[in-house]
Design an enzyme around this catalytic site. Structure first.
Site, PDB file in Angstrom:
ATOM      1  N   ASP A   1       0.238  21.342 -21.531  1.00 54.78           N
ATOM      2  CA  ASP A   1       1.529  21.384 -22.242  1.00 54.78           C
ATOM      3  C   ASP A   1       2.406  22.734 -21.524  1.00 54.78           C
ATOM      4  O   ASP A   1       1.746  23.952 -21.523  1.00 54.78           O
ATOM      5  CB  ASP A   1       1.300  21.853 -23.641  1.00 54.78           C
ATOM      6  CG  ASP A   1       2.596  21.840 -24.617  1.00 54.78           C
ATOM      7  OD1 ASP A   1       3.139  21.131 -24.550  1.00 54.78           O
ATOM      8  OD2 ASP A   1       2.526  22.900 -25.052  1.00 54.78           O
TER       9      ASP A   1
ATOM     10  N   THR B   1       9.408  20.618 -22.062  1.00 55.39           N
ATOM     11  CA  THR B   1       9.263  22.054 -21.621  1.00 55.39           C
ATOM     12  C   THR B   1       8.838  22.178 -20.253  1.00 55.39           C
ATOM     13  O   THR B   1       9.711  22.849 -19.701  1.00 55.39           O
ATOM     14  CB  THR B   1       7.961  22.732 -22.458  1.00 55.39           C
ATOM     15  OG1 THR B   1       7.188  22.111 -22.359  1.00 55.39           O
ATOM     16  CG2 THR B   1       8.720  23.161 -24.000  1.00 55.39           C
TER      17      THR B   1
END
Length: 554
Positions: A61, A94
């Protein structure tokens, strides 16, 4: 004064000017992008981060990686802010945002070497970003808020390549159900979706509870385990005798006096419990403590009591049951009570928790995530957080795009056409912007072990032929119709990524002077000690010595 030099900065200060400053900032931004680039896409790799105390985080992530890294360079920090903004606004994309920002800087570096001025670049980049946003709006696909199939595909796309992928269909269904439950007139507050992580079992054992799970037990074993059709009271205070604000001494000369003091305390506690019982409450959740004697009286009344309930849990309980929190039991009335069809203490993975279920209109829900280890469940939690963000965004905006690199290739072709209408040197910046966007499909191909040039040529050919939804299948290497395949991303994920990346790149490019109070770089000895060979994320040779400032970034 003669020719005596005027010294303005202290001896400890470090100043980097002109092209050296631009180069240093560009290198810093590129290094941050490179650190997360290999995590992009369904076949992206994971990173292991180990902090100074030995705690381990395994994730791909983007925002988690960048926030956990010990970044100590101001330009690099600005790229990290891109990821944080993307996470706050839409909850996903992101890594894409950071990779685009890094590529914009890389493309700008070549133009700066050709003596294109930074302000010209900035103007061209802004024009390109504005045109890109409008072009994305034109190819966006409308989604109805009750189209469960598409919403589940969106949620599943956000989980692809992450720890939850093996059970993404089950989890995607739970995510969509959770978001739809808390949706209120088109607005979705994901804070009303509580994620309860439980180590033990498999991901397949995860479930959605329409109500709230409080990680507490009832305060007394003499209280009932279960209350059906329960009236719920929430007290934002405590059930104890308040201590005086000033220190006082009381001399007791007679045992009867002591007994009167104790009886008075018991009477006050009894009155508190009577007020709760008179209001008709079957269950009471208390923010503070509950006196032992009050516990005894509550158990006598058959009332389940839970103490030291977090304010976030109280808010969810209020939203789920309709109860109105009171700060003092004296103010509690029947109108303040909420309702739950079932309040019970249950065991889950060896821990006791209070389940508040069967509420009339579940405006707060709890998602129970199960997993074999703590690291697994943490990564599943991050995947769920991304999915909640994209489903929320889709419900609010009602527009999505085909995934798999399709929007970026489409934009790249559109911007090259647009560049012809842009006069002056800004045209070169618009073309550079178009090239930069292709970093997404190129990286998807690289991370899948495919030839990025072949994949890009094939994608361009399909888009030239009018297939705006053609994207890269990372598993087969073919270009396929992502719309037909059900691979979607919210429109806002892409627009926000482009806007944030552009602003960060423009801001860094316009800096031609860096004045630091101390040395931005570290010595070679420190760098060798802190940085493993090859640098984090395989950044060939580490980050020390990167344009005079990246040493000690992590």
């Amino acid at each position: 004064m003669g020719n005596q030099p005027l010294i303005v900065l202290s001896e400890e200060s470090q100043r980097t000017s002109g092209k050296d400053a631009q180069s240093m900032n560009v290198q810093a931004g590129k290094a941050v992008a490179e650190s997360v680039r290999t995590t992009l896409g369904p076949k992206g790799m994971d990173k292991m981060l180990v902090d100074s105390t030995g705690n381990v985080v395994v994730t791909n992530d983007g925002v988690t990686l960048l926030s956990e890294m010990d970044i100590d360079h101001p330009a690099a920090d600005m790229i990290v802010e891109v990821a944080e903004t993307q996470e706050d606004e839409v909850g996903d994309g992101t890594t894409s945002a950071v990779v685009i920002a890094g590529e914009l800087l890389s493309q700008a570096e070549d133009l700066l070497d050709q003596d294109i001025h930074a302000t010209t670049l900035a103007q061209g980049y802004r024009q390109a970003a504005e045109e890109a946003t409008e072009a994305l709006e034109e190819i966006a696909i409308d989604v109805e808020e009750d189209d469960d199939e598409v919403l589940e595909q969106i949620a599943a796309t956000a989980m692809t390549g992450k720890g939850a992928e093996s059970s993404r269909d089950l989890l995607a269904g739970l995510v969509v159900e959770a978001v739809q439950s808390v949706a209120d007139d088109g607005e979705v507050d994901t804070d009303n979706i509580k994620v309860e992580k439980v180590v033990g079992g498999s991901i397949e054992n995860s479930e959605l509870v329409e109500g709230v799970i409080v990680d507490k037990e009832r305060v007394s074993e003499n209280m009932p385990y279960f209350a059906e059709d329960a009236n719920v009271a929430i007290v934002d205070g405590d059930l104890e005798i308040k201590e005086t604000e000033i220190d006082a001494e009381v001399n007791v000369t007679d045992p009867d006096q002591l007994e009167q003091f104790l009886e008075q305390e018991e009477r006050q506690l009894r009155e508190m419990v009577d007020k709760i019982a008179d209001a008709g409450a079957d269950v009471v959740f208390v923010d503070g403590g509950i006196d032992d004697m009050a516990q005894h009286y509550l158990a006598q009344e058959g009332i389940i009591a839970v103490r030291r309930v977090k304010s976030s849990d109280q808010s969810q309980l209020a939203r789920a049951t309709g109860a109105r929190p009171v700060s003092n039991v004296d103010d509690l009335s029947e109108d303040d009570l909420g309702f739950a069809g079932s309040v019970a203490q249950k065991e889950i993975a060896g821990d006791q928790r209070i389940f508040v279920e069967d509420v009339d209109d579940a405006k707060a829900v709890t998602l129970i995530l199960r997993g074999g280890t703590e690291h697994v469940i943490d990564e599943v939690d991050r995947a769920i957080e991304d999915s909640l963000g994209v489903v929320r965004t889709t419900l609010e905006d009602g527009k999505v795009l085909a995934g798999g690199g399709a929007p970026e290739v489409n934009l790249s072709l559109a911007l090259r056409d647009y560049a012809d209408s842009v006069g002056g040197r800004e045209q070169l910046a618009v073309e550079a912007f178009a090239d930069a966007l292709e970093v997404i499909p190129r990286t998807l191909a690289e991370n899948a072990g495919l030839d990025p040039i072949d994949s890009l040529v094939e994608l361009r050919a399909d888009h030239d032929a009018g297939d705006s939804a053609a994207g890269l299948d990372a598993y087969t290497g073919d270009t396929i119709d992502m719309d037909a395949e059900g691979v979607y991303e919210p429109l806002r994920v892409k627009t926000q990524a482009i806007e944030s990346a552009t602003e960060a790149a423009v801001m860094l490019l316009r800096i031609d002077d860096v004045i630091a109070a101390g040395d931005l770089a570290v010595s070679d000895d420190d760098d060798d000690e802190d940085m493993p060979a090859g640098g984090p994320g395989g950044m060939g040779g580490g980050m020390g010595g990167m344009g005079g400032g990246m040493g000690g970034m992590m």
